[in-house]
Design an enzyme around this catalytic site. Structure first.
Site, PDB file in Angstrom:
ATOM      1  NE  ARG A 172      -4.239  -1.625   1.887  1.00  0.00           N
ATOM      2  CZ  ARG A 172      -4.365  -2.518   2.861  1.00  0.00           C
ATOM      3  NH1 ARG A 172      -3.578  -2.472   3.906  1.00  0.00           N
ATOM      4  NH2 ARG A 172      -5.271  -3.450   2.775  1.00  0.00           N
ATOM      5  CE  LYS A 223       1.003  14.149 -15.231  1.00  0.00           C
ATOM      6  NZ  LYS A 223       0.833  14.670 -16.598  1.00  0.00           N
ATOM      7  CD  GLU A 258       9.216  16.546 -22.646  1.00  0.00           C
ATOM      8  OE1 GLU A 258       8.612  17.540 -22.233  1.00  0.00           O
ATOM      9  OE2 GLU A 258       8.647  15.553 -23.157  1.00  0.00           O
ATOM     10  CE  LYS A 289       6.958  17.576 -14.434  1.00  0.00           C
ATOM     11  NZ  LYS A 289       7.071  16.311 -15.119  1.00  0.00           N
ATOM     12  CD  GLU A 321      -2.053  16.987 -16.668  1.00  0.00           C
ATOM     13  OE1 GLU A 321      -0.929  16.544 -16.414  1.00  0.00           O
ATOM     14  OE2 GLU A 321      -2.656  16.752 -17.717  1.00  0.00           O
ATOM     15  NE  ARG A 328       2.109  17.300 -13.467  1.00  0.00           N
ATOM     16  CZ  ARG A 328       2.612  16.440 -12.599  1.00  0.00           C
ATOM     17  NH1 ARG A 328       2.199  16.427 -11.364  1.00  0.00           N
ATOM     18  NH2 ARG A 328       3.552  15.580 -12.971  1.00  0.00           N
ATOM     19  CG  ASN A 351       0.103  17.536 -21.051  1.00  0.00           C
ATOM     20  OD1 ASN A 351       1.015  16.824 -20.665  1.00  0.00           O
ATOM     21  ND2 ASN A 351      -1.033  17.657 -20.396  1.00  0.00           N
ATOM     22  CG  HIS A 357       3.693  16.238 -24.435  1.00  0.00           C
ATOM     23  ND1 HIS A 357       4.461  17.371 -24.519  1.00  0.00           N
ATOM     24  CD2 HIS A 357       4.450  15.340 -23.753  1.00  0.00           C
ATOM     25  CE1 HIS A 357       5.620  17.169 -23.904  1.00  0.00           C
ATOM     26  NE2 HIS A 357       5.636  15.943 -23.439  1.00  0.00           N
ATOM     27  CG  HIS A 406       0.930  11.467 -26.476  1.00  0.00           C
ATOM     28  ND1 HIS A 406       0.442  12.243 -25.455  1.00  0.00           N
ATOM     29  CD2 HIS A 406       2.114  10.971 -26.033  1.00  0.00           C
ATOM     30  CE1 HIS A 406       1.297  12.213 -24.442  1.00  0.00           C
ATOM     31  NE2 HIS A 406       2.320  11.452 -24.773  1.00  0.00           N
ATOM     32  CG  HIS A 439       7.782  11.129 -25.611  1.00  0.00           C
ATOM     33  ND1 HIS A 439       6.474  11.306 -26.008  1.00  0.00           N
ATOM     34  CD2 HIS A 439       7.973  11.985 -24.562  1.00  0.00           C
ATOM     35  CE1 HIS A 439       5.895  12.212 -25.242  1.00  0.00           C
ATOM     36  NE2 HIS A 439       6.778  12.631 -24.363  1.00  0.00           N
TER      37      HIS A 439
HETATM   38  N1  GLY Z   1       5.255  15.237 -18.097  1.00  0.00           N
HETATM   39  C1  GLY Z   1       4.238  16.162 -17.794  1.00  0.00           C
HETATM   40  C2  GLY Z   1       3.869  16.204 -16.351  1.00  0.00           C
HETATM   41  O1  GLY Z   1       4.583  15.665 -15.525  1.00  0.00           O
HETATM   42  O2  GLY Z   1       2.875  16.773 -16.013  1.00  0.00           O
END
Ligand code: GLY
Length: 371
Positions: free
Chosen positions: A124, A146, A188, A230, A240, A244, A248, A251, A255, A269
């Site tokens: 957990r 993430k 990035e 960031k 997000e 946030r 993207n 992106h 994608h 990517h």
């Molecule tokens: N890679 C985008 C984010 O972490 O929100």
């Protein structure tokens, strides 16, 4: 010299350390987060071949040889799967991992995402530390919490937000990175200038080659600036729900380009993000949001840095515009089939456009894909 960026998330706050020689110091740096002195390192075969000895020595200096276990997985995106998640959880449980032990994700984005997700669910939730080994993971995926695996329905569709306790971005490991991977990470970095830092974009125009060549001062400035930017965005919107999504930029286009080609390694990517950012600015100019000069300047810089921004020449071309549109509309950020785009008013002034004009986007994609 080591630079430190603090990510302020209350009880989940942590530091990102950026500098040379951090693998050798890893034991001392992570000791405060390893109260039991038991450390489980997840890595892949490539990273293990190149850097395992250096990290093992750095950890053994603090914890002794026996306290550190390495789990070496196959390299590549396929590793971000339920099968590997299950296997890794089983292996950790068989080693009797406790909730107070520490998992270390030692690799690029695939390892960071898989090991981080594993840490979020095993027993957990166990603390973890990110030691990212690619430029892309140092400036983006290792920061912000993430974590995910890929499933048949799409990439990163099953995961969790689980913040690391510490991130160690050792610039020395970037020396073994192929130039193509370094460029992918640079996408990035330049993204941050395009989102909200026009002076940093100016800096990128002057220093891209030094970053790509691995110049230590340029790399340190680029990584620190990108991580700090960031961090501020993640602090404002960890889950997000708003700003946030600016991260993207490029992106949603990227994608779709990657998915159109079945995620072939011919288009990695960061390369797709480079093309995607040029498309986002071109579309913004076409919609009258930003000037044509700004879009041309973005495209010129990305081309100068070695990206292919003309998608008729990108690996995977020709792209079918209707298929690209469908893929963009099924992006996990899309809401009920409406496309959300990150567009821009100017360099350094990105914006989130929910319910983007579908007809304008279809027409744009048709033009951009036409040879
Ligand atoms: N890679 C985008 C984010 O972490 O929100």
């Amino acid at each position: 010299m080591t630079q430190t960026v603090h990510v302020n998330l209350g009880a989940r706050s942590y530091d990102v350390c950026i500098g040379p020689g951090l693998l050798a110091q890893a034991g001392a740096l992570i000791a405060p987060f390893a109260p039991t002195k038991r450390v489980f390192v997840v890595t892949d075969e490539n990273v293990a071949r190149l850097h395992r000895d250096a990290l093992a020595a750095g950890l053994a200096a603090q914890f002794g040889e026996d306290a550190v276990r390495f789990f070496v997985l196959p390299p590549g995106e396929e590793t971000k799967s339920f099968a590997h998640l299950q296997q890794l959880c089983s292996q950790l449980l068989q080693q009797d991992i406790s909730r107070r032990d520490l998992i270390v994700a030692f690799g690029g984005g695939v390892i960071g995402d898989l090991a981080g997700f594993t840490a979020s669910i095993v027993k957990r939730g166990v603390d973890f530390v990110q030691i990212p080994t690619t430029l892309l993971s140092q400036v983006d995926s290792s920061v912000g919490g993430k974590t995910a695996i890929d499933v048949a329905e799409g990439k990163n569709m099953v995961g969790a937000i689980h913040q690391p306790r510490l991130v160690l971005a050792d610039m020395d490991v970037l020396a073994t990175l192929p130039p193509r991977e370094r460029r992918a990470g640079y996408a990035e970095i330049v993204k941050i200038g395009l989102i909200n830092d026009a002076p940093f974009f100016d800096w990128c125009e002057a220093n891209a080659q030094a970053v790509l060549d691995g110049d230590p001062a340029a790399l340190s400035h680029a990584i620190t600036t990108a991580v700090a930017a960031k961090a501020r965005i993640v602090e404002a919107d960890e889950r997000e729900e708003g700003v946030r999504a600016l991260l993207n930029l490029g992106h949603t286009f990227a994608h779709a380009l990657e998915a159109h080609g079945g995620y072939s390694t011919d288009l990695i990517h960061g390369e797709a993000v480079g093309a995607g950012m040029a498309l986002a600015f071109a579309h913004s100019a076409e919609l009258g949001l930003c000037s044509a000069d700004a879009a041309a300047r973005v495209r010129a810089h990305l081309e100068a840095a070695g990206f292919t921004t003309d998608i008729t020449k990108l690996p995977g071309a020709p792209f079918a515009p209707a298929k690209l549109f469908t893929l963009m509309a099924s992006d996990k950020k899309a809401e009920a089939g409406a496309v959300t785009l990150v567009l821009a008013r100017a360099i350094g002034q990105a914006l989130i456009q929910k319910r983007a004009d579908a007809e304008a986007l279809r027409a744009f994609l048709a033009r951009e894909t036409k040879t």
